[in-house]
Design a protein around this motif. Structure first.
Motif, PDB file in Angstrom:
ATOM      1  N   GLY A  64       0.820  -1.207   0.000  1.00  0.00           N
ATOM      2  CA  GLY A  64       0.000   0.000   0.000  1.00  0.00           C
ATOM      3  C   GLY A  64       0.852   1.254   0.000  1.00  0.00           C
ATOM      4  O   GLY A  64       0.560   2.217  -0.722  1.00  0.00           O
ATOM      5  N   ALA A  65       1.898   1.251   0.791  1.00  0.00           N
ATOM      6  CA  ALA A  65       2.781   2.419   0.838  1.00  0.00           C
ATOM      7  C   ALA A  65       3.491   2.607  -0.493  1.00  0.00           C
ATOM      8  O   ALA A  65       3.733   3.746  -0.923  1.00  0.00           O
ATOM      9  CB  ALA A  65       3.797   2.242   1.963  1.00  0.00           C
ATOM     10  N   LYS A  74       2.251   1.823  -3.429  1.00  0.00           N
ATOM     11  CA  LYS A  74       1.289   2.405  -4.382  1.00  0.00           C
ATOM     12  C   LYS A  74       1.141   3.910  -4.139  1.00  0.00           C
ATOM     13  O   LYS A  74       1.065   4.699  -5.086  1.00  0.00           O
ATOM     14  CB  LYS A  74      -0.057   1.704  -4.242  1.00  0.00           C
ATOM     15  CG  LYS A  74      -0.064   0.292  -4.799  1.00  0.00           C
ATOM     16  CD  LYS A  74      -1.465  -0.288  -4.701  1.00  0.00           C
ATOM     17  CE  LYS A  74      -1.486  -1.722  -5.227  1.00  0.00           C
ATOM     18  NZ  LYS A  74      -2.822  -2.340  -5.080  1.00  0.00           N
ATOM     19  N   ALA A  75       1.071   4.286  -2.887  1.00  0.00           N
ATOM     20  CA  ALA A  75       0.968   5.718  -2.590  1.00  0.00           C
ATOM     21  C   ALA A  75       2.210   6.450  -3.086  1.00  0.00           C
ATOM     22  O   ALA A  75       2.112   7.550  -3.640  1.00  0.00           O
ATOM     23  CB  ALA A  75       0.795   5.912  -1.084  1.00  0.00           C
ATOM     24  N   GLN A 106       4.022   5.537  -5.572  1.00  0.00           N
ATOM     25  CA  GLN A 106       3.919   5.604  -7.044  1.00  0.00           C
ATOM     26  C   GLN A 106       3.062   6.796  -7.461  1.00  0.00           C
ATOM     27  O   GLN A 106       3.384   7.496  -8.418  1.00  0.00           O
ATOM     28  CB  GLN A 106       3.293   4.316  -7.584  1.00  0.00           C
ATOM     29  CG  GLN A 106       4.218   3.121  -7.570  1.00  0.00           C
ATOM     30  CD  GLN A 106       3.497   1.860  -8.009  1.00  0.00           C
ATOM     31  OE1 GLN A 106       2.637   1.897  -8.873  1.00  0.00           O
ATOM     32  NE2 GLN A 106       3.844   0.750  -7.389  1.00  0.00           N
ATOM     33  N   HIS A 107       1.969   6.989  -6.773  1.00  0.00           N
ATOM     34  CA  HIS A 107       1.112   8.141  -7.085  1.00  0.00           C
ATOM     35  C   HIS A 107       1.903   9.439  -7.022  1.00  0.00           C
ATOM     36  O   HIS A 107       1.878  10.261  -7.946  1.00  0.00           O
ATOM     37  CB  HIS A 107      -0.052   8.211  -6.087  1.00  0.00           C
ATOM     38  CG  HIS A 107      -1.281   7.504  -6.548  1.00  0.00           C
ATOM     39  ND1 HIS A 107      -2.087   7.968  -7.551  1.00  0.00           N
ATOM     40  CD2 HIS A 107      -1.833   6.339  -6.132  1.00  0.00           C
ATOM     41  CE1 HIS A 107      -3.095   7.135  -7.743  1.00  0.00           C
ATOM     42  NE2 HIS A 107      -2.954   6.119  -6.894  1.00  0.00           N
TER      43      HIS A 107
END
Lengths: 187, 310
Positions: A159-160, A162-163, A165-166
């Motif tokens: 999850g971290a 992906k954040a 990556q954003h």
């Protein structure tokens, strides 16, 4: 996902089995070289990065601290750390060093020129990101590693990652847009 | 929706740039082959130094188990070390014992406690500068022990020489793991301290025991070899980094600045693999990354699976 032989390779590597070590080198060194080349654009430094990464791997095995799993993630992380540390104070001087080989025989010289220009722009932009943002962009979208491996490389939860990556993509887009405004396309 | 639940994707323009980065010019086959050879050679050297073939009797195994708990001689000896520590601490004498051991010599029964406490210090020291200073200090201790034993016409045990080699090599690796400016400063400090150690050994002239004399020569040569490596590093840290990666300094010729009649038996006569003079056992045998500040070169992981991060 681990490569099919990664677990066996690691177990054998911990015994300093020469065949396993050679297999690991043969499988991963071209990937690490490509990774370093994409980030640096310098053959010699890319080779040095590969050598140093594998040297650290051996010393880690020797000290009993080598990876127990995720060898690929470990090697990418080691290579990235080496690059980041080497160019901690200023970006590599070779970001614009991509040689442009255009000849009459080139099937599409304009496309080659454009690709070189885009590579240089992207490299400059990447070096304006934080090391972790740079790492996640390259691993996820250029090296095409899946999120689990990227997460293992960055030692963060998925999850971290992906954040991250954003944020990294947004920052990269802003930098590239800013460059477009300031730098004319040579083609 | 939270960003953590989405699969972020680059927009088309960014993606086009990323696609352009995929193409990499072909790797030079000669450079790739050379890198592969160097890697396998280094692996061979480390493999040999990690598992020296030796016949273990019980006291040798006990010595190794106590002084090099990371070496997988036998799980019993690691366990024994732990038990001894716990019993010692329970009896309230741990600190006293360790303190008393600091003055012990390699032939004293408390010496394993001394080396164990040194290994513990190395294990818990994270800061690279502190580790470098610690290794220099330990190298000086080893040299002093060797010197004192030789003065008594006694022969220092092989593990003492191995530990000296390990301390020196680790100090070099830690020095060049920094940027060039810091590396040169660190190398200068190493040079000064090595020269003092070398002078100390030079003053030992009246040794009649031929075995002790040979150990003296080896120790001198070991320090000289490292001195030359330091001097090379002072001129070009990058060269030294490469040499360390390739398993220096056993093959380094003697430095011209020190008088060395008779050549360098350490450098000339001792093959690196299996000689026992390689990186050697112990927690400082390699220069590894850990959780502390990242070092630019020669910094393999110190703990867990991960390479050391800044």
């Amino acid at each position: 996902m681990n490569s099919p032989n990664e677990r066996e390779w690691l177990q054998a590597a911990q015994r300093f089995d020469p065949e396993a070590l050679a297999a690991i080198y043969d499988y991963y060194s071209p990937r690490l070289y490509a990774y370093a080349m994409r980030l640096l654009g310098d053959r010699d430094v890319a080779e040095e990065c590969v050598a140093e990464t594998f040297s650290r791997f051996l010393h880690a095995l020797h000290a009993g601290h080598g990876p127990q799993q995720h060898l690929q993630a470990y090697l990418y992380r080691t290579a990235h750390n080496w690059i980041t540390d080497r160019y901690r104070r200023q970006p590599p001087p070779t970001l614009n060093a991509d040689s442009i080989h255009l000849s009459a025989d080139a099937p599409n010289p304009e496309a080659d020129l454009e690709a070189t220009w885009m590579r240089q722009r992207l490299r400059r932009a990447l070096w304006q990101l934080t090391p972790e943002q740079r790492q996640v962009i390259l691993l996820r979208f250029v090296e095409d590693l899946d999120n689990e491996i990227v997460a293992a490389t960055l030692q963060k939860p998925v999850g971290a990652v992906k954040a991250l990556q954003h944020r990294a993509l947004a920052a990269l887009r802003r930098i590239l847009e800013r460059e477009v405004e300031n730098v004319p396309n040579p083609s | 929706m939270s960003p953590t639940h989405l699969e972020p994707q680059p927009d088309p323009k960014v993606r086009a740039h990323l696609e352009a980065l995929r193409a990499v010019p072909p790797r030079d086959p000669a450079a790739a082959a050379q890198g592969r050879r160097a890697f396998l050679e280094q692996a061979h050297q480390l493999a040999v130094s990690a598992r020296p073939e030796r016949r273990l009797n019980w006291w040798k195994a006990l010595w190794i188990g106590l002084t090099h708990p990371q070496k997988e001689v036998s799980p019993m000896f690691s366990a024994l070390t732990t038990i001894l520590l716990v019993v010692s601490l329970l009896l309230g004498g741990g600190g006293v014992t360790v303190a008393a051991a600091q003055a012990s010599m390699p032939d004293d029964w408390l010496y394993p406690v001394k080396t164990w406490s040194e290994d513990l210090r190395s294990e818990i020291t994270r800061d690279p500068q502190t580790r470098l200073n610690l290794n220099l200090e330990l190298a000086e201790r080893r040299t002093a022990e060797i010197s004192q034993m030789l003065a008594r016409e006694e022969v220092p045990p092989e593990p003492v020489l191995q530990r000296l080699q390990t301390h020196l090599q680790t100090a070099l690796q830690l020095a060049v793991a920094q940027n060039d400016t810091q590396a040169i400063q660190a190398l200068e400090r190493i040079r000064q301290r090595l020269e003092v150690q070398y002078q100390r050994l030079q003053q030992q002239a009246n040794i009649t025991n031929p075995v002790a004399q040979a150990v003296l020569q080896r120790t001198r040569a070991m320090i000289q070899t490292h001195l030359q490596a330091v001097q090379e590093g002072l001129q070009d840290p990058q060269t030294l980094r490469q040499r360390l990666r390739q398993g220096m300094p056993e093959s380094v010729p003697m430095p011209p600045r020190n008088q060395r009649p008779g050549g360098n038996p350490w450098a000339q006569d001792t093959p690196t693999p299996g000689s026992g003079y390689g990186p050697g056992p112990g927690p400082e045998a390699t220069c590894t990354p850990g959780s502390g500040p990242m070092m630019p070169t020669a910094q393999p992981p110190r703990q867990g699976n991960g390479p050391m991060r800044p």
